[in-house]
Design an enzyme around this catalytic site. Structure first.
Site, PDB file in Angstrom:
ATOM      1  N   CYS A 184      30.332 -67.883 -66.675  1.00 58.11           N
ATOM      2  CA  CYS A 184      29.138 -68.244 -67.456  1.00 58.11           C
ATOM      3  C   CYS A 184      28.084 -67.142 -67.360  1.00 58.11           C
ATOM      4  CB  CYS A 184      28.607 -69.579 -66.932  1.00 58.11           C
ATOM      5  SG  CYS A 184      27.020 -70.057 -67.610  1.00 58.11           S
ATOM      6  N   CYS A 197      24.510 -68.331 -66.921  1.00 56.81           N
ATOM      7  CA  CYS A 197      24.204 -68.742 -65.543  1.00 56.81           C
ATOM      8  C   CYS A 197      23.988 -67.520 -64.651  1.00 56.81           C
ATOM      9  CB  CYS A 197      25.358 -69.549 -64.939  1.00 56.81           C
ATOM     10  SG  CYS A 197      25.914 -70.910 -65.973  1.00 56.81           S
ATOM     11  N   ASP A 198      24.888 -66.544 -64.731  1.00 49.32           N
ATOM     12  CA  ASP A 198      24.933 -65.488 -63.718  1.00 49.32           C
ATOM     13  C   ASP A 198      24.560 -64.088 -64.211  1.00 49.32           C
ATOM     14  OD1 ASP A 198      25.802 -67.426 -61.940  1.00 49.32           O
ATOM     15  OD2 ASP A 198      27.905 -67.103 -62.440  1.00 49.32           O
TER      16      ASP A 198
HETATM   17  C1  FAD Z   1      30.817 -71.424 -60.748  1.00 51.94           C
HETATM   18  C2  FAD Z   1      29.878 -72.111 -61.718  1.00 51.94           C
HETATM   19  C3  FAD Z   1      28.552 -71.701 -61.736  1.00 51.94           C
HETATM   20  C4  FAD Z   1      27.664 -72.332 -62.625  1.00 51.94           C
HETATM   21  N1  FAD Z   1      26.355 -71.929 -62.589  1.00 51.94           N
HETATM   22  C5  FAD Z   1      25.453 -72.564 -63.359  1.00 51.94           C
HETATM   23  C6  FAD Z   1      24.083 -72.207 -63.310  1.00 51.94           C
HETATM   24  O1  FAD Z   1      23.665 -71.304 -62.567  1.00 51.94           O
HETATM   25  N2  FAD Z   1      23.218 -72.893 -64.117  1.00 51.94           N
HETATM   26  C7  FAD Z   1      23.638 -73.902 -64.955  1.00 51.94           C
HETATM   27  O2  FAD Z   1      22.787 -74.508 -65.631  1.00 51.94           O
HETATM   28  N3  FAD Z   1      24.938 -74.242 -65.033  1.00 51.94           N
HETATM   29  C8  FAD Z   1      25.854 -73.589 -64.267  1.00 51.94           C
HETATM   30  N4  FAD Z   1      27.179 -73.930 -64.354  1.00 51.94           N
HETATM   31  C9  FAD Z   1      27.582 -74.914 -65.367  1.00 51.94           C
HETATM   32  C10 FAD Z   1      27.271 -76.355 -64.877  1.00 51.94           C
HETATM   33  O3  FAD Z   1      27.883 -76.533 -63.629  1.00 51.94           O
HETATM   34  C11 FAD Z   1      27.781 -77.372 -65.891  1.00 51.94           C
HETATM   35  O4  FAD Z   1      27.226 -77.112 -67.165  1.00 51.94           O
HETATM   36  C12 FAD Z   1      27.390 -78.797 -65.450  1.00 51.94           C
HETATM   37  O5  FAD Z   1      27.878 -79.085 -64.166  1.00 51.94           O
HETATM   38  C13 FAD Z   1      27.941 -79.828 -66.436  1.00 51.94           C
HETATM   39  O6  FAD Z   1      27.625 -81.093 -65.960  1.00 51.94           O
HETATM   40  P1  FAD Z   1      28.447 -82.397 -66.372  1.00 51.94           P
HETATM   41  O7  FAD Z   1      27.858 -83.501 -65.567  1.00 51.94           O
HETATM   42  O8  FAD Z   1      28.496 -82.516 -67.832  1.00 51.94           O
HETATM   43  O9  FAD Z   1      29.952 -82.115 -65.916  1.00 51.94           O
HETATM   44  P2  FAD Z   1      30.574 -81.709 -64.480  1.00 51.94           P
HETATM   45  O10 FAD Z   1      29.560 -81.063 -63.606  1.00 51.94           O
HETATM   46  O11 FAD Z   1      31.814 -80.969 -64.808  1.00 51.94           O
HETATM   47  O12 FAD Z   1      30.930 -83.110 -63.839  1.00 51.94           O
HETATM   48  C14 FAD Z   1      31.954 -83.910 -64.329  1.00 51.94           C
HETATM   49  C15 FAD Z   1      32.491 -84.757 -63.196  1.00 51.94           C
HETATM   50  O13 FAD Z   1      33.394 -85.721 -63.731  1.00 51.94           O
HETATM   51  C16 FAD Z   1      34.467 -85.897 -62.825  1.00 51.94           C
HETATM   52  N5  FAD Z   1      35.631 -86.405 -63.555  1.00 51.94           N
HETATM   53  C17 FAD Z   1      36.363 -85.759 -64.506  1.00 51.94           C
HETATM   54  N6  FAD Z   1      37.362 -86.545 -64.945  1.00 51.94           N
HETATM   55  C18 FAD Z   1      37.266 -87.714 -64.240  1.00 51.94           C
HETATM   56  C19 FAD Z   1      38.031 -88.917 -64.221  1.00 51.94           C
HETATM   57  N7  FAD Z   1      39.099 -89.078 -65.021  1.00 51.94           N
HETATM   58  N8  FAD Z   1      37.666 -89.899 -63.362  1.00 51.94           N
HETATM   59  C20 FAD Z   1      36.581 -89.766 -62.560  1.00 51.94           C
HETATM   60  N9  FAD Z   1      35.827 -88.636 -62.524  1.00 51.94           N
HETATM   61  C21 FAD Z   1      36.158 -87.627 -63.358  1.00 51.94           C
HETATM   62  C22 FAD Z   1      34.703 -84.501 -62.264  1.00 51.94           C
HETATM   63  O14 FAD Z   1      35.363 -84.575 -61.003  1.00 51.94           O
HETATM   64  C23 FAD Z   1      33.283 -83.951 -62.182  1.00 51.94           C
HETATM   65  O15 FAD Z   1      32.718 -84.135 -60.893  1.00 51.94           O
HETATM   66  C24 FAD Z   1      28.099 -73.347 -63.498  1.00 51.94           C
HETATM   67  C25 FAD Z   1      29.443 -73.736 -63.481  1.00 51.94           C
HETATM   68  C26 FAD Z   1      30.327 -73.138 -62.586  1.00 51.94           C
HETATM   69  C27 FAD Z   1      31.766 -73.585 -62.579  1.00 51.94           C
END
Ligand code: FAD
Length: 305
Positions: A134, A137-138
């Site tokens: 991303c 992000c970085d």
């Molecule tokens: C290495 C890295 C660095 C990042 N750095 C940044 C940053 O600096 N700033 C920023 O804004 N964003 C950053 N991001 C992006 C950010 O993490 C995501 O945009 C954000 O976490 C999305 O949130 P979400 O809740 O939609 O999904 P997620 O955070 O992906 O959460 C979804 C959750 O659902 C769970 N899940 C999935 N399927 C199932 C199922 N069938 N049953 C039960 N649970 C399930 C998963 O285990 C997960 O915990 C980064 C991402 C990564 C990978």
């Protein structure tokens, strides 16, 4: 059969936890189901510098934990379980999980997405230490550094253009000799002096001793091996939503992302989607949190009708 809830939230990342905070604080009987790590993908981020409220930045793990603590302080229930299926019946939806079935009047899906990985040695160990998925992000962490982007579609070229604002040079590594990205983006990238293309090459290894030092490349034509010295490599070969359960039940776009309107409503009344699993999400922690808040308010409105 387990207890019945007013709201079931699936996924404990920023979107799901924020939805949980809003629902629990509004005194809705709410269960959040998470199959892995509470906090979601953001827990993989070494340092988050673009989440408001933390002027010095915060580790992703700590951010996830803080949102979780805030949500459970208002009575959010959580269970560690994998959601494997659902039956959508108005106000009596059933969610099947590895820990049994749960019913609820409404559902908020916040299961996120996963970046596609290269699957080469060194990739996993150097995530956050030079390997990123991303640029938004970085990217700012790589001011005046040499970086590489892997991929040839719109995402890769957009990432390269964004990175050219910070990095000293950006090498775009692509396995073919032409890009899949739209013509407009291609032209912009070709006219950017900091961007260079490494055609017909794939990454075979990512190396470093605690921090990224270099990537090994293999020419797809003559199999020649070369080495590129960079401090950052941005993998932009796509991502996949965690939405398999909803195929056939909800409208998904061609990539499998769940289609919602701006109120996070899916085509099924009482079923909402928030965060990275949603079509056209900005894929940021703060936008996911915002989606979670909107989804919760929409669920409250649905429940009060
Ligand atoms: C290495 C890295 C660095 C990042 N750095 C940044 C940053 O600096 N700033 C920023 O804004 N964003 C950053 N991001 C992006 C950010 O993490 C995501 O945009 C954000 O976490 C999305 O949130 P979400 O809740 O939609 O999904 P997620 O955070 O992906 O959460 C979804 C959750 O659902 C769970 N899940 C999935 N399927 C199932 C199922 N069938 N049953 C039960 N649970 C399930 C998963 O285990 C997960 O915990 C980064 C991402 C990564 C990978």
């Amino acid at each position: 059969m387990n207890k019945s809830y007013q709201v079931i939230i699936i996924g404990g990342g920023p979107a799901g936890l924020t939805a949980g905070l809003y629902c629990a604080r509004s005194r809705l009987d709410t269960l959040l189901i998470e199959k892995g790590i509470i906090g979601g993908q953001i827990t993989n981020a070494e340092r988050v510098e673009n989440y408001p409220g933390f002027p010095k930045g915060i580790s992703g793990m700590e951010l996830g934990q803080l949102i979780y603590e805030q949500a459970i302080s208002y009575g959010l229930e959580t269970v560690l379980a994998d959601v494997t299926g659902a039956a959508l019946v108005r106000r009596r939806n059933m969610v099947s999980t590895s820990e049994g079935d749960f019913t609820s009047e409404s559902i908020i899906i916040a299961t996120g997405s996963q970046y596609r990985k290269l699957g080469v040695p060194g990739e996993d160990t150097l995530v956050g230490k030079g390997v990123s998925y991303c640029a938004t992000c970085d990217g700012p962490l790589f001011r005046d550094k040499a970086v590489a982007v892997v991929g040839g579609g719109d995402a890769a070229v957009s990432e390269a253009l964004y990175l050219s604002k910070f990095a000293s040079s950006v090498k775009v590594i692509h396995r073919r000799n032409q890009l899949r990205a739209s013509k407009v983006l291609q032209e912009r990238a070709m006219n950017e002096p900091k961007i260079e293309f490494v055609w017909d090459n794939v990454v075979t290894q990512i190396e470093g001793d605690g921090v990224l030092r270099q990537v090994s490349l293999k020419n797809t034509g003559d199999a020649r091996i070369s080495v590129l010295e960079v401090t950052g490599v941005f993998v932009a070969i796509g991502s996949e939503p965690n939405s398999a359960v909803w195929r056939g039940l909800l409208s998904l776009d061609e990539g499998g992302y769940i289609i919602t309107n701006e109120l996070m409503e899916t085509k099924v009344p009482g079923v909402f989607a928030a965060g990275d699993v949603r079509h056209n999400s900005a894929r940021q922690a703060i936008s996911a949190a915002g989606d979670g808040a909107t989804a919760s308010i929409s669920a409250q409105r649905f429940l009060s009708i």
